[in-house]
Design an enzyme around this catalytic site. Structure first.
Site, short mmCIF file in Angstrom:
data_model
loop_
_atom_site.label_atom_id
_atom_site.label_comp_id
_atom_site.label_asym_id
_atom_site.label_seq_id
_atom_site.Cartn_x
_atom_site.Cartn_y
_atom_site.Cartn_z
N HIS A 79 0.64 -1.21 0.07
CA HIS A 79 -0.04 0.06 -0.17
C HIS A 79 0.56 1.40 -0.34
CE1 HIS A 79 1.62 -0.16 4.12
NE2 HIS A 79 1.14 0.55 4.37
N ASP B 123 0.76 4.91 1.91
CA ASP B 123 0.29 5.74 3.20
C ASP B 123 -0.31 7.16 2.81
OD1 ASP B 123 1.19 3.65 4.30
OD2 ASP B 123 3.15 5.10 5.30
N HIS C 140 4.90 0.11 -0.15
CA HIS C 140 5.61 -0.91 0.29
C HIS C 140 4.53 -1.96 1.41
CE1 HIS C 140 3.48 2.85 2.76
NE2 HIS C 140 3.85 1.93 4.15
N ARG D 219 7.50 -9.40 15.63
CA ARG D 219 7.83 -7.96 14.82
C ARG D 219 6.98 -6.89 15.24
NH1 ARG D 219 7.65 -4.92 9.86
NH2 ARG D 219 8.74 -3.51 10.12
O1 LIG Z 1 5.29 -2.67 9.55
C1 LIG Z 1 5.87 -1.85 9.16
O2 LIG Z 1 7.03 -2.34 8.42
C2 LIG Z 1 4.84 -1.22 7.88
C3 LIG Z 1 3.90 -0.53 8.86
C4 LIG Z 1 2.92 -0.12 7.54
O3 LIG Z 1 3.05 0.78 6.35
C5 LIG Z 1 1.74 1.17 7.84
O4 LIG Z 1 1.01 1.21 9.77
O5 LIG Z 1 1.08 2.05 7.07
FE LIG Z 2 2.14 2.37 5.36
#
Ligand SMILES: O=C(O)CCC(=O)C(=O)O
Ligand SMILES: [Fe+2]
Length: 352
Positions: A219, A221, A276, A286
């Site tokens: 996605h 942001d 990403h 994680r």
């Molecule tokens: O956990 C991650 O590294 C990415 C999190 C992410 O892209 C988000 O919360 O929009």
């Molecule tokens: Fe994100």
């Protein structure tokens, strides 16, 4: 959305195998060979460097993302927010569900909000904070919720300052100053007063079959920019047309900055928002904390006039953050395209 995924509250922390509801296509083939992924990742930029602004500009243009060090966020605050996230996600499922996100709501506990766009569920759980976390925190920890709220507040305050500083550095690298910006009638320095943000805590439990699981699907942001703090475990990947998926390895104390869709609009396409995703692994849990930085709700975002001329007509129409979030919730990866007013130049589609 809610009938699509009947297994959405499966407790991933105790699952011994990957259920069909969470089984994606194998991910292996998506990654470049190890050689290529070791070769390059997003630059790590020292904010005290005399050329920080130029370095940021070139990272935004070629990667849409970078990591920053010497950002002035205390290590203890990064540790505190990580502990707050860990204590939340380690609560029993029944307890977490007391703070479940309401249908069509934003704040609260639940599966990633983009889950409705995918046939399979993701291997992660999240907690979204928009406005005060007090009500939810009180339900999660009836006798002991104040500490969590203070940590969230401290973290949001510090992130807000850093996000604003980064935004001006990113704009500065395109020669845009506060004078050039008119946010709904007020100059750029009024921006901070009402700027809004969302804090997204993500938890990715260790997974029995990581190659067929997806932590958080690809996605962009819907922000101006995002500041991501990832715990010391690999998982974040960004997409580059020329390489494919590239790992963004955690670097102790460094924060990852993503260019968001609204910044893409502001810069009339000069700085693309970065695609990403997060993958999971077999042994390590994680955690990531994303500070999603956006404009005050009344502010219309549109291509900055200084970046528009007869050779570069405005690509996007004016839109508030709220309107854009509504469009994203409906059209997901087609959202930017649906606010286009003019076909983008080919270089912005990555077709050099
Ligand atoms: O956990 C991650 O590294 C990415 C999190 C992410 O892209 C988000 O919360 O929009
Ligand atoms: Fe994100």
């Amino acid at each position: 959305m809610h009938t699509r995924h009947p297994d959405k509250y499966l407790d991933l922390n105790s699952a011994k195998e990957l259920p069909d509801s969470h089984a994606w296509k194998p991910l292996d083939h998506d990654l470049p060979s190890d050689g290529a992924s070791k070769l390059e990742s997003v630059p790590i930029i020292d904010l005290n460097h005399e050329n920080a602004m130029e370095l940021i500009g070139s990272a935004c243009k070629s990667w849409g993302a970078f990591q920053v060090v010497n950002h002035n966020i205390a290590m203890s605050l990064l540790d505190d927010i990580e502990s707050a996230g860990k204590s939340l996600f380690s609560l029993p499922m029944q307890q977490k569900l007391k703070a479940a996100r309401l249908p069509n709501g934003l704040s609260g506990y639940g599966v990633p909000r983009i889950s409705s766009f995918f046939p399979k569920l993701m291997w992660s759980e999240g907690f979204t904070i928009s406005g005060s976390p007090l009500e939810h925190a009180r339900r999660l920890w009836p006798d002991d919720y104040i500490g969590f709220c203070y940590t969230i507040q401290d973290y949001e305050n510090e992130m807000n300052k850093l996000a604003e500083r980064l935004m001006w550095l990113m704009l500065g690298s395109l020669n845009i100053t506060k004078e050039d910006i008119n946010w709904s009638g007020s100059k750029g320095d009024q921006f901070q007063a009402g700027s809004s943000s969302v804090l997204q805590l993500n938890s990715y439990p260790a997974c029995p079959d990581p190659n067929r699981a997806m932590g958080l699907a690809a996605h962009t942001d819907s922000t101006i920019l995002t500041i991501l703090h990832q715990s010391n475990t690999n998982g974040l990947q960004i997409f580059r047309q020329d390489y494919g998926w590239i790992r963004v390895p955690p670097q102790p104390g460094a924060l990852v900055i993503n260019v968001g869709d609204l910044f893409h609009i502001l810069t009339n396409g000069w700085y693309p928002s970065v695609l990403h995703r997060a993958v999971v692994n077999r042994t390590q849990h994680r955690l990531s904390i994303a500070y999603l930085y956006g404009p005050p709700s009344s502010v219309k975002i549109f291509p900055i006039p200084k970046l528009v001329d007869k050779f570069h007509p405005p690509l996007y129409r004016a839109i508030t953050w709220g309107e854009y979030l509504g469009i994203k919730a409906k059209h997901f990866d087609k959202a930017l395209r649906s606010v286009l007013v003019c076909a983008p130049r080919s270089e912005f589609l990555g077709a050099e």
